[in-house]
Write an enzyme that holds these catalytic residues in place. Structure first.
Site, PDB file in Angstrom:
ATOM      1  N   HIS A 157      54.925  25.990  30.516  1.00 15.12           N
ATOM      2  CA  HIS A 157      53.990  26.810  30.920  1.00 15.12           C
ATOM      3  C   HIS A 157      52.970  26.255  31.369  1.00 15.12           C
ATOM      4  O   HIS A 157      52.476  27.373  32.625  1.00 15.12           O
ATOM      5  CB  HIS A 157      53.844  27.201  29.422  1.00 15.12           C
ATOM      6  CG  HIS A 157      54.007  27.612  28.560  1.00 15.12           C
ATOM      7  ND1 HIS A 157      55.374  27.239  27.705  1.00 15.12           N
ATOM      8  CD2 HIS A 157      55.180  29.225  28.617  1.00 15.12           C
ATOM      9  CE1 HIS A 157      56.299  28.025  27.170  1.00 15.12           C
ATOM     10  NE2 HIS A 157      56.083  29.288  27.867  1.00 15.12           N
ATOM     11  N   GLU A 209      51.951  21.336  24.925  1.00 15.27           N
ATOM     12  CA  GLU A 209      52.063  20.876  26.421  1.00 15.27           C
ATOM     13  C   GLU A 209      51.593  19.818  27.034  1.00 15.27           C
ATOM     14  O   GLU A 209      51.421  18.715  26.898  1.00 15.27           O
ATOM     15  CB  GLU A 209      52.661  21.604  27.500  1.00 15.27           C
ATOM     16  CG  GLU A 209      52.985  22.808  27.072  1.00 15.27           C
ATOM     17  CD  GLU A 209      54.147  24.003  27.667  1.00 15.27           C
ATOM     18  OE1 GLU A 209      53.374  23.599  29.227  1.00 15.27           O
ATOM     19  OE2 GLU A 209      54.534  23.924  27.606  1.00 15.27           O
ATOM     20  N   ARG A 269      36.956  45.805  13.311  1.00 11.46           N
ATOM     21  CA  ARG A 269      36.919  47.202  14.162  1.00 11.46           C
ATOM     22  C   ARG A 269      37.562  48.439  14.020  1.00 11.46           C
ATOM     23  O   ARG A 269      38.820  47.899  13.504  1.00 11.46           O
ATOM     24  CB  ARG A 269      36.835  46.638  15.224  1.00 11.46           C
ATOM     25  CG  ARG A 269      35.118  45.850  16.150  1.00 11.46           C
ATOM     26  CD  ARG A 269      35.845  45.588  17.187  1.00 11.46           C
ATOM     27  NE  ARG A 269      34.455  44.287  18.237  1.00 11.46           N
ATOM     28  CZ  ARG A 269      34.788  43.278  18.452  1.00 11.46           C
ATOM     29  NH1 ARG A 269      36.296  42.523  17.622  1.00 11.46           N
ATOM     30  NH2 ARG A 269      34.034  42.640  18.135  1.00 11.46           N
ATOM     31  N   ARG A 317      27.864  41.693  14.896  1.00  7.10           N
ATOM     32  CA  ARG A 317      28.436  42.692  14.091  1.00  7.10           C
ATOM     33  C   ARG A 317      27.528  43.670  13.077  1.00  7.10           C
ATOM     34  O   ARG A 317      28.653  44.497  13.399  1.00  7.10           O
ATOM     35  CB  ARG A 317      29.885  42.557  14.174  1.00  7.10           C
ATOM     36  CG  ARG A 317      30.900  41.552  14.459  1.00  7.10           C
ATOM     37  CD  ARG A 317      30.765  43.038  15.259  1.00  7.10           C
ATOM     38  NE  ARG A 317      32.442  43.701  14.995  1.00  7.10           N
ATOM     39  CZ  ARG A 317      33.277  43.768  14.300  1.00  7.10           C
ATOM     40  NH1 ARG A 317      33.606  42.787  14.117  1.00  7.10           N
ATOM     41  NH2 ARG A 317      33.413  44.767  13.695  1.00  7.10           N
TER      42      ARG A 317
HETATM   43  N1  URA Z   1      35.192  37.091  21.244  1.00  2.00           N
HETATM   44  C1  URA Z   1      36.301  38.435  19.565  1.00  2.00           C
HETATM   45  O1  URA Z   1      36.976  37.169  19.519  1.00  2.00           O
HETATM   46  N2  URA Z   1      35.046  38.776  18.607  1.00  2.00           N
HETATM   47  C2  URA Z   1      33.938  38.714  19.277  1.00  2.00           C
HETATM   48  O2  URA Z   1      33.507  40.180  18.637  1.00  2.00           O
HETATM   49  C3  URA Z   1      33.574  38.331  20.057  1.00  2.00           C
HETATM   50  C4  URA Z   1      34.484  37.378  20.814  1.00  2.00           C
END
Ligand code: URA
Length: 261
Positions: free
Chosen positions: A3, A73, A161, A215
């Site tokens: 890969h 790898e 989310r 968040r």
């Molecule tokens: N990477 C992630 O996995 N989540 C985020 O909110 C920002 C970057």
């Protein structure tokens, strides 16, 4: 290797692991000399010299499965020290965008690591890699936090989310709140796989991510802190490589790391 399209001797034993192949250009621009050596699927590789130390970089793509392939790898062709440089979404209200998150361990919501070990097996970074990253962040004067991150195998629903058409299930509703109570710093998608595999194989790993989002406050600043993560990771690899050269390859004490700064 099938890969990554690299073989023994193609890449130094100390590597940075960004997720994004595009970030290889940014990494190369921070080295004294650099050359791209392969690009196949999500795996783009480069090697170069940073402050006299030979280091490499290989992009992993997003998530555990492609990361596990890169580690498998690269380990087979002699890589023993891996530092992930990535981005992350903070879930604690007081982490400002641009803050560097140095992961001491990762919650294993990644999927791939469960192909290797019981879910009780720890996904912890190697102590001297954490110390080297902290030392580098201190010396460079960057704002950073050290703690547990949560590595998921889904960016959307798996990180609380809403999915398409607002979909969420009861676990996703509760997940972020539960992790906040547990003191987890942020969501990302690769550290748990990296830490689990390197623990099993007796290899060394660390992870530094830029918190590009918060968040809780709903802030998002694209690429904020990304250059800083690369500077910190380059310095950490240099410290570890010099300590290995002086003391042999082992988990180094603070005294040993300090002596090679
Ligand atoms: N990477 C992630 O996995 N989540 C985020 O909110 C920002 C970057």
């Amino acid at each position: 290797m099938y890969h990554i399209m690299l073989g023994p001797g193609d890449i130094p034993s100390y590597v940075l692991l960004p997720g994004d192949p595009g970030r290889i250009d940014t990494i190369m621009s921070t080295w004294e000399s650099a050359q791209e050596i392969a690009f196949h699927r999500e795996y783009r590789s480069a090697r170069g010299v940073y402050k006299g130390v030979e280091i490499g970089a290989v992009s992993t793509g997003i998530g555990g499965p492609s990361t596990s392939i890169a580690i498998e790898e690269l380990a087979r062709i002699g890589v023993h020290t891996f530092i992930r440089v990535g981005t992350t979404g903070a879930i604690q209200p007081d982490i400002e965008p641009g803050t560097l998150i140095i992961a001491s361990a990762a919650v294993r919501f990644d999927g791939a690591s469960h192909e290797y070990a019981y879910s009780e097996f720890p996904a912890s970074a190697t102590p001297d890699a954490v110390l080297a990253l902290v030392e580098a962040a201190e010396r460079l004067g960057y704002t950073y936090r050290v703690g547990v991150v949560a590595s998921t195998s889904s960016f959307h629903v798996g990180q609380s989310r809403p999915g398409y058409k607002g979909y969420q299930w009861s676990r996703g509703d509760a997940l972020m709140k539960d992790l906040q109570r547990m003191g987890v710093l942020s969501f990302e998608m690769e550290a748990a796989t990296l830490f689990t595999l390197t623990n099993i194989y007796g290899l060394r790993s660390g992870c530094v991510c830029a918190a590009i989002a918060n968040r809780v406050t709903n802030e998002f600043i694209k690429n904020k802190g990304v250059r800083e993560t690369i500077s910190v990771a380059n310095e950490a690899l240099r410290i570890l490589a010099r300590a290995d050269k002086r003391y042999g390859r082992k988990i180094h004490s603070v005294t040993e790391l300090y002596s090679v700064l």
